[in-house]
Design an enzyme around this catalytic site. Structure first.
Site, PDB file in Angstrom:
ATOM      1  N   HIS A 261       0.609  -0.707   0.223  1.00 41.39           N
ATOM      2  CA  HIS A 261       0.454  -0.580   0.209  1.00 41.39           C
ATOM      3  C   HIS A 261       0.375   1.444  -0.134  1.00 41.39           C
ATOM      4  O   HIS A 261       0.572   2.547   0.514  1.00 41.39           O
ATOM      5  CB  HIS A 261      -1.315   0.109   1.048  1.00 41.39           C
ATOM      6  CG  HIS A 261      -1.993  -0.823   1.353  1.00 41.39           C
ATOM      7  ND1 HIS A 261      -3.471  -0.609   0.196  1.00 41.39           N
ATOM      8  CD2 HIS A 261      -2.354  -2.642   1.316  1.00 41.39           C
ATOM      9  CE1 HIS A 261      -4.020  -1.683   0.604  1.00 41.39           C
ATOM     10  NE2 HIS A 261      -3.400  -2.593   1.227  1.00 41.39           N
ATOM     11  N   ASP A 321      -0.406  -4.773   6.210  1.00 42.08           N
ATOM     12  CA  ASP A 321      -1.640  -6.208   5.004  1.00 42.08           C
ATOM     13  C   ASP A 321      -1.505  -6.111   3.828  1.00 42.08           C
ATOM     14  O   ASP A 321      -0.718  -5.238   2.974  1.00 42.08           O
ATOM     15  CB  ASP A 321      -3.143  -5.345   5.480  1.00 42.08           C
ATOM     16  CG  ASP A 321      -2.695  -3.755   4.870  1.00 42.08           C
ATOM     17  OD1 ASP A 321      -2.263  -3.220   5.336  1.00 42.08           O
ATOM     18  OD2 ASP A 321      -4.405  -3.693   4.184  1.00 42.08           O
ATOM     19  N   GLU A 322      -2.030  -6.870   3.081  1.00 42.61           N
ATOM     20  CA  GLU A 322      -2.513  -7.207   1.532  1.00 42.61           C
ATOM     21  C   GLU A 322      -0.700  -7.312   0.554  1.00 42.61           C
ATOM     22  O   GLU A 322      -1.022  -6.876  -0.203  1.00 42.61           O
ATOM     23  CB  GLU A 322      -3.294  -6.227   0.793  1.00 42.61           C
ATOM     24  CG  GLU A 322      -4.235  -6.736   1.615  1.00 42.61           C
ATOM     25  CD  GLU A 322      -5.247  -5.372   1.107  1.00 42.61           C
ATOM     26  OE1 GLU A 322      -6.412  -6.552   0.934  1.00 42.61           O
ATOM     27  OE2 GLU A 322      -5.534  -4.779   0.634  1.00 42.61           O
ATOM     28  N   VAL A 323       0.296  -7.789   1.620  1.00 41.51           N
ATOM     29  CA  VAL A 323       1.693  -7.519   0.510  1.00 41.51           C
ATOM     30  C   VAL A 323       1.062  -8.245  -0.570  1.00 41.51           C
ATOM     31  O   VAL A 323       1.753  -8.037  -1.311  1.00 41.51           O
ATOM     32  CB  VAL A 323       2.855  -8.288   1.736  1.00 41.51           C
ATOM     33  CG1 VAL A 323       4.150  -7.775   0.434  1.00 41.51           C
ATOM     34  CG2 VAL A 323       2.897  -6.858   3.210  1.00 41.51           C
TER      35      VAL A 323
END
Lengths: 511, 511
Positions: A261, A321-323
């Site tokens: 992100h 998150d969401e790597v």
């Protein structure tokens, strides 16, 4: 006698059907969130503006209590658009006694918010360990105040209350990256949070889309990453928000999400890896930090030193998150990264490269001059190895059972957790959607709202089981907040407030 | 050349991804709803406040045009929170020429809203048949104005525009019974409607829950039926709303729903039948008119005479929906009604009793001193026999196909229709929900919004097929409306406006 009971029953049905008020269906001087213990007296007392006063005892110089006294005396105690009567009664003094000193900073994690409040016909007495408890007590007191339509007077219910929160972290997350929120809009959120006894603003400041945080050391970050030069929070803005929150007993926890992100960090040359599509063409959509570049860790370290000087809270949210959403594009298809992985002996296992990044990040956090407790989104627990000092932030899970299972699993490994998975306030829908969560099936399909969540987080679980029981107080809460100037949507089906929201047609924006 | 094209493509993707602006993804001086024909010039011209003027020609005394000139000069032409430059350019006069006389009343059904607008570097010229056309033209002109971030100047795009609406009735329905809306809140709706070229406020004034309409002849109606004495529209309020709407080219069509949804009329003794539950016990929830009582028809007649004196619009909505929901409770289980049905020779057929009621209602409408065209919800067509003079209002249907089928069926029998079935603006959900309707499957599960509906009703169908094409203009519209002081939610995923919404924390409500 039987006739009377029948008649009451009919009245109740009628009231429900027509959306009208009735004593047991619409609270008068009800408190939201529900206190731990509340015993109402049988009598009410009239309040007139010139006969009411607040005595801060030996804390007359405490800015937090002075601000509280000013806000409640001039705004929140008497919010309704009616002529305020004066005289005609004895003095009514609210005596506030706080044991601990007036703190120079915002609330620290776990600080007492406990209070005792006694409202009699002649006075009100607030006793609290900390100023934060006094703030909560004053909000409760303000909710005992109501406008009596018959006598056209403000009255206060007599009551004895013992109160403290169920959970120490009761927050709202705002995302000022995807959509920029003005300082005033954030302050409005803080004001209304304090009226719901929420105590944490989780400020998701930066994301792929924009970088509104202004760094002094690295002005190229917002210089390139902000939507425009107007879409930034200046150093003064940030200090202003933290100070405004502190006066309302609210901590501000900033989030700087790493290593994913991160597109909006691209003002920092070399910070992000090159990313590639299926055909091997560069996508120009970098969204992951480059872990090969040792200078990036020096930069993160310097950047976080500044962040900790900016945000006094002892928690620091570092995302994580969401790597995996970008791993293929930005790491797996990147030849330099693949070579680096081989050199490090990671083979094809990108999780090892993630771990490598996180371990270096933990070391940076460990060495910060101002100590911070890191918070990570749950992926760092699910996929990697969190620093033992971390707090894990749960945002996934489709059912309550799944979420409880995760809480059990993570806390059994001695990590404290913050649970957001069941409170997606942006999932809105038609109608009285705050009720749905109570049914408790699939949280991601349910629609609680902030006030409903605030009560679940503050009040005793056993006393707050049924939406049916909650709505008379929630209705009164809504009407009070509307009169305080906040546009709170109707929380029931057809109903009304004694004083409805009013606002003149728009005029030209002020400079 | 190939490189350049590729580079443009990449920029476009980036722009989309980051929610950033880019010429072909974010209109500058775009018009919403899209005009029938618009040809932009290649040049823009700077506008400064002291050099711009509006010339109303021979209509200098027309209150509608004077109000328009005042609103646009002082509010809507230059809405952004920036210092306004003066001087430095030649005069820029907007000449408004209207053929027809200035009307004393609101727009009549089918009145021309057509206009020609030419904006050159030296002047703007508006030509319209009616003042309503001039209002639409001025809104269009105001949307050609933009704030140029680079030069920090207001500019206007040059253009030649021919425009007129696709449909003559483009409305929004408000329900002031289930939730009372303040006069100011209704005015805010009217203002924003005019900015979207909507021309009908369908005012669903009264329903089961409350009766906020104040009758002079029958004050017992609101006296008993309003939520409280504060939850009413006074005679002055209603006149004020109609006048405010007129100045913005908006008709106000009132709805008084009969014979169902009538609980709140209970202030009128004998108007409603007694209703009974399965066990034959009276429910005290009357919601249907008593058709046996001949006095009720005299009352309806007198009441509607007053309504037509209050609301000048030549349409009058008389409801007729969901009668069947209460028929069992209030007619079938009511012995007096059953006896009446037998006497009339209706047997067990309640539809015949409904027809009896409607025929008497048609006769009343027919005899009104001020002639009115009645509108009925579709049940009167589906279940009964509408007066041949009626307009049928479609609100049912789960798919576009079903709705089209109904339109075909009803119009083939020579009834004009109003279609609301696919535009349920209260069905909201998370995200950019205005796009969903375009996909065109199940309207009741889709979520259009008022601006999206406004374009579908005004603009040529063939030019407004894709949400993808619409959003750059809709984005600019949203940002303009935000700067005009209206809280319009983001209509896309991550994005920003040049000037975001701002509003200080609430203060005490004004008296």
């Amino acid at each position: 006698m039987r006739l009377l009971i029948l008649s009451l029953l009919f009245t109740s049905t009628l009231a429900w059907f027509y959306g009208r008020d009735e004593p047991d269906r619409w609270s008068v001087g009800g408190v939201w969130p529900l206190p731990q213990k509340i015993i109402y007296g049988s009598k009410n007392r009239t309040l007139t503006y010139d006969k009411i006063g607040i005595d801060l005892g030996d804390k007359k110089d405490c800015d937090i209590l002075l601000s509280m006294a000013d806000s409640y005396m001039n705004k929140w105690l008497f919010p309704f658009p009616v002529e305020m009567k004066t005289g005609g009664t004895e003095d009514f003094i609210i005596t506030v006694t706080v044991k601990e000193e007036c703190p120079g900073g915002p609330p620290v994690h776990g600080a007492s918010e406990e209070y005792l409040l006694r409202v009699s016909l002649s006075e009100a007495v607030i006793n609290a360990q900390t100023v934060w408890g006094a703030l909560r007590a004053m909000e409760t007191l303000s909710q005992l105040v109501f406008y009596d339509q018959k006598s056209q007077e403000y009255q206060i219910r007599t009551a004895e209350i013992f109160d403290k929160p169920r959970f120490p972290v009761r927050g709202i997350m705002i995302d000022s990256s995807r959509h920029f929120l003005s300082v005033n809009v954030i302050k409005r959120q803080l004001e209304i949070m304090s009226m719901n006894k929420l105590n944490v603003l989780h400020w998701h400041l930066v994301d792929s889309e924009s970088f509104p945080y202004t760094s002094v050391k690295f002005p190229e970050l917002h210089g390139v990453g902000a939507y425009t030069a107007r879409h930034v929070y200046s150093r003064e803005d940030i200090a202003d928000i933290i100070a405004f929150a502190r006066l309302r007993g609210i901590r501000v926890i900033p989030e700087f999400d790493l290593p994913g992100h991160t597109s909006s960090w691209r003002g920092r040359k070399g910070f992000l890896t090159e990313c590639f599509d299926e055909k091997g063409e560069e996508t120009f959509l970098p969204n992951l930090v480059d872990p090969m570049n040792e200078a990036n860790f020096d930069f993160i370290s310097e950047f976080l030193e500044e962040v900790t000087e900016t945000f006094p809270d002892q928690f620091l949210h570092l995302g994580g998150d969401e790597v995996s959403d970008y791993i293929v594009e930005c790491w797996v298809r990147n030849k330099k990264i693949r070579k680096f992985m081989e050199e490090k002996g990671f083979g094809n296992d990108t999780v090892l490269l993630e771990n490598y990044f996180f371990e270096k990040l933990y070391a940076i956090v460990e060495k910060l001059k101002l100590k911070r407790k890191p918070i990570f989104w749950q992926e760092v627990f699910d996929n990697n190895i969190p620093d033992p000092n971390s707090v894990i932030h749960i945002w996934k899970g489709n059912t309550h059972e799944e979420i409880y299972e995760q809480v059990k699993n993570i806390t059994s490994q001695n990590f404290p957790v913050i649970v957001s998975a069941c409170w997606y306030l942006n999932y809105i829908k038609y109608g009285a959607d705050w009720r749905d969560e109570i049914k408790g099936t699939a949280p991601s399909n349910s629609r609680p709202r902030a006030s409903a969540a605030a009560e679940r987080l503050w009040s005793p679980a056993e006393k707050t089981q049924r939406a049916e029981d909650a709505w008379p107080r929630m209705h009164e809460l809504r009407c009070r907040l509307v009169s305080r100037g906040y546009r709170i949507q109707p929380n029931n089906n057809p109903d009304y407030c004694p004083f409805e929201f009013d606002e003149p047609p728009a005029t030209k924006s002020e400079l």
